[in-house]
Design an enzyme around this catalytic site. Sequence first.
Site, PDB file in Angstrom:
ATOM      1  N   LYS A   1       0.813  -1.225   0.000  1.00 11.63           N
ATOM      2  CA  LYS A   1       0.000   0.000   0.000  1.00 11.63           C
ATOM      3  C   LYS A   1       0.844   1.273   0.000  1.00 11.63           C
ATOM      4  O   LYS A   1       0.460   2.289  -0.568  1.00 11.63           O
ATOM      5  CB  LYS A   1      -0.977  -0.008   1.182  1.00 11.63           C
ATOM      6  CG  LYS A   1      -2.087  -1.035   0.992  1.00 11.63           C
ATOM      7  CD  LYS A   1      -3.129  -0.970   2.066  1.00 11.63           C
ATOM      8  CE  LYS A   1      -4.134  -2.094   1.861  1.00 11.63           C
ATOM      9  NZ  LYS A   1      -5.218  -2.061   2.845  1.00 11.63           N
TER      10      LYS A   1
ATOM     11  N   ALA B   1      -2.396   1.691  15.682  1.00 13.99           N
ATOM     12  CA  ALA B   1      -2.041   2.950  15.004  1.00 13.99           C
ATOM     13  C   ALA B   1      -1.159   2.662  13.798  1.00 13.99           C
ATOM     14  O   ALA B   1      -0.325   3.471  13.421  1.00 13.99           O
ATOM     15  CB  ALA B   1      -1.333   3.883  15.985  1.00 13.99           C
TER      16      ALA B   1
HETATM   17  P1  ATR Z   1      -1.233  -2.860   9.612  1.00 17.66           P
HETATM   18  O1  ATR Z   1      -0.916  -2.392   8.226  1.00 17.66           O
HETATM   19  O2  ATR Z   1      -1.968  -4.172   9.660  1.00 17.66           O
HETATM   20  O3  ATR Z   1      -1.892  -1.816  10.443  1.00 17.66           O
HETATM   21  P2  ATR Z   1       1.190  -2.285  11.019  1.00 17.66           P
HETATM   22  O4  ATR Z   1       1.299  -0.978  10.330  1.00 17.66           O
HETATM   23  O5  ATR Z   1       2.418  -3.120  11.199  1.00 17.66           O
HETATM   24  O6  ATR Z   1       0.176  -3.233  10.268  1.00 17.66           O
HETATM   25  O7  ATR Z   1       0.494  -2.043  12.437  1.00 17.66           O
HETATM   26  C1  ATR Z   1       0.191  -3.070  13.311  1.00 17.66           C
HETATM   27  C2  ATR Z   1      -0.564  -2.512  14.513  1.00 17.66           C
HETATM   28  O8  ATR Z   1      -0.915  -3.586  15.383  1.00 17.66           O
HETATM   29  C3  ATR Z   1       0.250  -1.535  15.343  1.00 17.66           C
HETATM   30  O9  ATR Z   1      -0.623  -0.602  15.931  1.00 17.66           O
HETATM   31  C4  ATR Z   1       0.858  -2.465  16.401  1.00 17.66           C
HETATM   32  O10 ATR Z   1       1.250  -1.818  17.592  1.00 17.66           O
HETATM   33  P3  ATR Z   1       2.704  -1.094  17.659  1.00 17.66           P
HETATM   34  O11 ATR Z   1       2.563   0.180  16.884  1.00 17.66           O
HETATM   35  O12 ATR Z   1       2.938  -0.882  19.117  1.00 17.66           O
HETATM   36  O13 ATR Z   1       3.672  -2.075  17.039  1.00 17.66           O
HETATM   37  C5  ATR Z   1      -0.321  -3.352  16.677  1.00 17.66           C
HETATM   38  N1  ATR Z   1       0.008  -4.660  17.277  1.00 17.66           N
HETATM   39  C6  ATR Z   1       0.609  -5.715  16.684  1.00 17.66           C
HETATM   40  N2  ATR Z   1       0.695  -6.749  17.538  1.00 17.66           N
HETATM   41  C7  ATR Z   1       0.143  -6.350  18.707  1.00 17.66           C
HETATM   42  C8  ATR Z   1      -0.081  -6.968  19.972  1.00 17.66           C
HETATM   43  N3  ATR Z   1       0.285  -8.219  20.211  1.00 17.66           N
HETATM   44  N4  ATR Z   1      -0.691  -6.243  20.938  1.00 17.66           N
HETATM   45  C9  ATR Z   1      -1.077  -4.954  20.704  1.00 17.66           C
HETATM   46  N5  ATR Z   1      -0.895  -4.319  19.534  1.00 17.66           N
HETATM   47  C10 ATR Z   1      -0.298  -5.001  18.545  1.00 17.66           C
END
Ligand code: ATR
Length: 276
Positions: free
Chosen positions: A66, A129
């Site tokens: 994206k 986020a």
């Molecule tokens: P996407 O495009 O799917 O949004 P991303 O940009 O990598 O993927 O974002 C993943 C989101 O899931 C982020 O908000 C991440 O939190 P961080 O910014 O702290 O990394 C969140 N996330 C992933 N695994 C998580 C978990 N086990 N618990 C809470 N938040 C999680």
Amino acid sequence: MTDRYAVFGNPIAHSKSPQIHTAFAQQTEQDLSYEALLAPVDAFSESFNEFLQRQGKGANITVPFKQDAYERAESLTPRAQRAGAVNTLWQDEQGVVHGDTTDGVGLVRDLTQNQQLDLKGKRILILGAGGAVRGVIEPILAEQPAQLVIANRTVSKAEQLAELFADFGAISSCGFADLAGQQFDVVVNGTAASLAGDLPPLPDDLLAEGAACYDMMYSKEITVFNQWALDHGAVKAIDGLGMLVEQAAESFNIWRGVQPKTDQVMAQLREALNQS
Ligand code: ATR
């Protein structure tokens, strides 16, 4: 001549977009083909250019491209510009490649039209986020909620998003621990945690009476977040299948100028998922 469309991703074999767009094309009697194309992780632009050379008209873009699609677009809609991500590309008759993001419209349509939830004046919480959340903030704020809170494990990322969209409505940010004592009418899970069967740490009394929850993921079995929601008093726990179909419908409309109906396609996908 049949117009060519495609979805680009890596991996892409699991994509439901060909099925969705083929159904839309039949329903609206549009002469088009739609296929799933696997692009190498480091060569999205080359793959997309090759597709254009072979009479490609437009494409959907999914993980992990994206951001690449955002960079490839020569012209961006204002909402794609702000979201920093593109899930829909098309080439106009002058050869200019345009980019838009339809994920947020898809989510809001699923919430407001399919689920009949009025977001105006509601307290809305989004968990996460990342890229998926970035694209949905502006359309949610356009529904004029009383407040939109972005909570994220890495608080600085939530803060950045709240700053970026501050001009569009009542948005604020926090960490999960700061949610203690707060209640929300609508909670949307946009974290990637569900993918791993994981759940952000949420207070037991997070949901206001009559609250609805929405997981941007979907799966055959109820997602971990939606199970948590039902266990904590949510009256509705909705998964992201409707968002998937609605974002596709919006892309289809951009390309073809026709808004397809989504209810039957959604029902077919749900049935196929249940039988898988
Ligand atoms: P996407 O495009 O799917 O949004 P991303 O940009 O990598 O993927 O974002 C993943 C989101 O899931 C982020 O908000 C991440 O939190 P961080 O910014 O702290 O990394 C969140 N996330 C992933 N695994 C998580 C978990 N086990 N618990 C809470 N938040 C999680």
